[in-house]
Design an enzyme around this catalytic site. Structure first.
Site, PDB file in Angstrom:
ATOM      1  N   SER A 139       0.289  -7.093   7.265  1.00 44.75           N
ATOM      2  CA  SER A 139       1.569  -6.399   7.072  1.00 44.75           C
ATOM      3  C   SER A 139       2.478  -7.070   6.047  1.00 44.75           C
ATOM      4  CB  SER A 139       2.294  -6.214   8.409  1.00 44.75           C
ATOM      5  OG  SER A 139       1.511  -5.424   9.281  1.00 44.75           O
ATOM      6  N   GLU A 175     -11.757  -5.787  10.260  1.00 44.69           N
ATOM      7  CA  GLU A 175     -12.239  -4.432  10.576  1.00 44.69           C
ATOM      8  C   GLU A 175     -13.769  -4.402  10.563  1.00 44.69           C
ATOM      9  OE1 GLU A 175      -9.787  -2.420   7.683  1.00 44.69           O
ATOM     10  OE2 GLU A 175      -8.041  -2.984   8.884  1.00 44.69           O
ATOM     11  N   GLY A 207      -2.032  -4.049   9.625  1.00 40.74           N
ATOM     12  CA  GLY A 207      -1.725  -2.624   9.713  1.00 40.74           C
ATOM     13  C   GLY A 207      -0.800  -2.267  10.868  1.00 40.74           C
ATOM     14  N   ASN A 225      -6.253  -4.762  -0.853  1.00 40.79           N
ATOM     15  CA  ASN A 225      -7.396  -4.142  -0.184  1.00 40.79           C
ATOM     16  C   ASN A 225      -7.069  -2.672   0.029  1.00 40.79           C
ATOM     17  OD1 ASN A 225      -9.444  -3.359   1.516  1.00 40.79           O
ATOM     18  ND2 ASN A 225      -8.838  -4.672   3.230  1.00 40.79           N
ATOM     19  N   TRP A 226      -7.686  -1.820  -0.785  1.00 48.96           N
ATOM     20  CA  TRP A 226      -7.356  -0.387  -0.716  1.00 48.96           C
ATOM     21  C   TRP A 226      -8.037   0.311   0.459  1.00 48.96           C
ATOM     22  CZ3 TRP A 226      -7.834   1.329  -6.629  1.00 48.96           C
ATOM     23  CH2 TRP A 226      -6.878   0.604  -7.372  1.00 48.96           C
ATOM     24  N   LYS A 227      -8.930  -0.371   1.120  1.00 49.93           N
ATOM     25  CA  LYS A 227      -9.653   0.172   2.288  1.00 49.93           C
ATOM     26  C   LYS A 227     -10.257   1.549   1.969  1.00 49.93           C
ATOM     27  CE  LYS A 227      -6.708  -2.473   5.326  1.00 49.93           C
ATOM     28  NZ  LYS A 227      -6.305  -2.750   6.693  1.00 49.93           N
ATOM     29  N   GLU A 244      -5.904 -13.884   8.385  1.00 49.59           N
ATOM     30  CA  GLU A 244      -5.349 -12.587   8.753  1.00 49.59           C
ATOM     31  C   GLU A 244      -5.351 -12.441  10.277  1.00 49.59           C
ATOM     32  OE1 GLU A 244      -5.682  -9.597   5.367  1.00 49.59           O
ATOM     33  OE2 GLU A 244      -7.596  -9.548   6.388  1.00 49.59           O
ATOM     34  N   GLY A 289      -2.900  -5.020   2.466  1.00 54.00           N
ATOM     35  CA  GLY A 289      -3.535  -3.736   2.724  1.00 54.00           C
ATOM     36  C   GLY A 289      -2.621  -2.593   2.329  1.00 54.00           C
ATOM     37  N   GLY A 290      -1.917  -2.039   3.314  1.00 55.39           N
ATOM     38  CA  GLY A 290      -1.082  -0.848   3.103  1.00 55.39           C
ATOM     39  C   GLY A 290      -0.193  -0.904   1.872  1.00 55.39           C
ATOM     40  N   HIS A 350     -13.900  -9.226   6.798  1.00 59.06           N
ATOM     41  CA  HIS A 350     -12.610  -8.622   7.172  1.00 59.06           C
ATOM     42  C   HIS A 350     -12.655  -8.277   8.664  1.00 59.06           C
ATOM     43  CE1 HIS A 350      -9.280  -5.800   7.436  1.00 59.06           C
ATOM     44  NE2 HIS A 350      -8.829  -6.336   6.321  1.00 59.06           N
TER      45      HIS A 350
END
Ligand code: PEP
Length: 254
Positions: free
Chosen positions: A213, A97, A173, A9-11, A167, A234-235, A95
Site C-alpha cells: 500500500s 500472491e 492491496g 507491479n502492474w499485476k 512486503e 502495486g496499485g 510474491h
C-alpha cells in the site's frame, strides 16, 4: 546512501492499449532521469510491447513470475531465456500472491531464483509475514525461513546486488501500511540476516524495498528510513502521476 529502486507491479491489470499508454507516460516523465532505478512489471503478454517502449530509456522492464525450468514440455510456463530474449532484465520472484494463491513454496522460489540468475535476470525476492504471524510475534521467524529457503545454496557472488522486497502480506492491496518504524525494523533484521548468512559487503550490496500500500502520500516517510532502499508498488503504479510522485520522493534519498 544507496540508489533507491522503485518498482511497479502492474499485476493482472490493463488492456494492451492501457499498458502501452502507461508505459509511454512513464517513459516521457522519466526521460533523462537516473537518480533512482525504476522498473515496471507488466503482465507477460504485454512485456514485449513495454520493453520496446522503454528500449532507449533507463527504465527496467521485468516479469512478475517465471518458470523454474529452462525449456521443454511445461505447458503455460515462461522461461528466463524467453524473458531475456524479449528485453527483460528483471523478474519478481516469490510474491505473496504466488505463495498463497498458487502455493509456491520456498523450495520452488529457490529454484526460480537459480533459474533467473542462470539467465542473467535480476530477481526481486519477496518476503513477508501474514497478519496472524505478526500477531503471534513470528515476523522474524517467517522472514528468516523465507530467506533461508529461498536463498538455499546461493553463494555471496550470486546474491550480491540482489533486491529483496519486504512486503507484509497484511499490507498488500489493503490500504494498511506498515509504519515506517515497523518496516525499518524488519529491513534491519533482513540486512542482519544477510550479514550472518554471507558477509557485511554482501549485506550492504543488497537493496531492500518496502511493499504494501505504498502511495504518493506515504512514500516519502517510508523511503526516508535508513534501511529502506526503495519500494515495490502495486496499485499506485497503475497511475502514472502517483508512480512518478513516488519516484521523485525516492530521488531525495538516493
Ligand atoms: C504488491 O503487489 O507488491 C503491492 C505491494 O501491492 P500494493 O501496493 O497494491 O499494496
Amino acid at each position: 546512501m544507496k540508489k533507491q529502486f522503485i518498482a511497479g507491479n502492474w499485476k493482472m491489470n490493463l488492456t494492451l492499449e492501457e499498458a502501452r499508454g502507461l508505459a509511454r507516460k512513464l517513459c516521457d516523465g522519466l526521460a533523462g532521469f537516473d537518480a533512482v532505478d525504476v522498473g515496471v512489471f507488466p503482465s507477460f503478454v504485454y512485456l514485449k510491447d513495454v520493453c520496446d517502449i522503454f528500449s532507449d530509456s533507463n527504465v527496467f522492464v521485468g516479469a512478475q513470475n517465471m518458470s523454474m525450468e529452462q525449456c521443454g514440455a511445461f505447458t503455460g510456463e515462461v522461461s528466463g531465456a524467453m524473458l531475456r530474449d524479449i528485453g527483460c532484465t528483471h523478474v519478481i520472484i516469490g510474491h505473496s500472491e504466488r505463495r498463497t494463491i498458487y502455493q509456491e513454496t520456498n523450495s520452488m522460489i529457490n529454484s526460480k531464483l537459480k533459474a533467473s540468475l542462470l539467465n542473467n535476470l535480476n530477481p526481486i525476492l519477496c518476503v513477508g509475514e501474514r497478519q496472524e504471524e505478526r500477531d503471534a510475534d513470528k515476523t522474524r521467524e517467517v522472514v528468516e525461513d523465507q530467506l533461508s529457503g529461498g536463498l538455499l545454496n546461493l553463494t555471496s557472488e550470486e546474491v550480491k546486488g540482489l533486491t529483496i522486497a519486504y512486503e507484509p502480506v497484511w499490507a498488500i492491496g489493503t490500504g494498511k501500511t506498515a509504519t515506517p518504524e515497523q518496516a525499518n525494523e524488519v529491513h534491519a533484521f533482513i540486512r542482519n540476516t544477510m550479514r550472518s548468512k554471507y558477509d557485511d559487503d554482501t549485506a550492504q550490496s543488497i537493496r531492500i524495498q518496502y511493499g504494501g500500500s505504498v502511495n504518493a502520500g506515504n512514500a516519502k516517510e517510508l523511503l526516508g528510513q535508513p534501511e529502506i532502499d526503495g519500494a515495490l508498488v502495486g496499485g499506485a503504479s497503475l497511475d502514472p502521476n502517483s508512480f512518478l510522485d513516488i519516484v521523485s520522493d525516492a530521488a531525495s534519498f538516493s
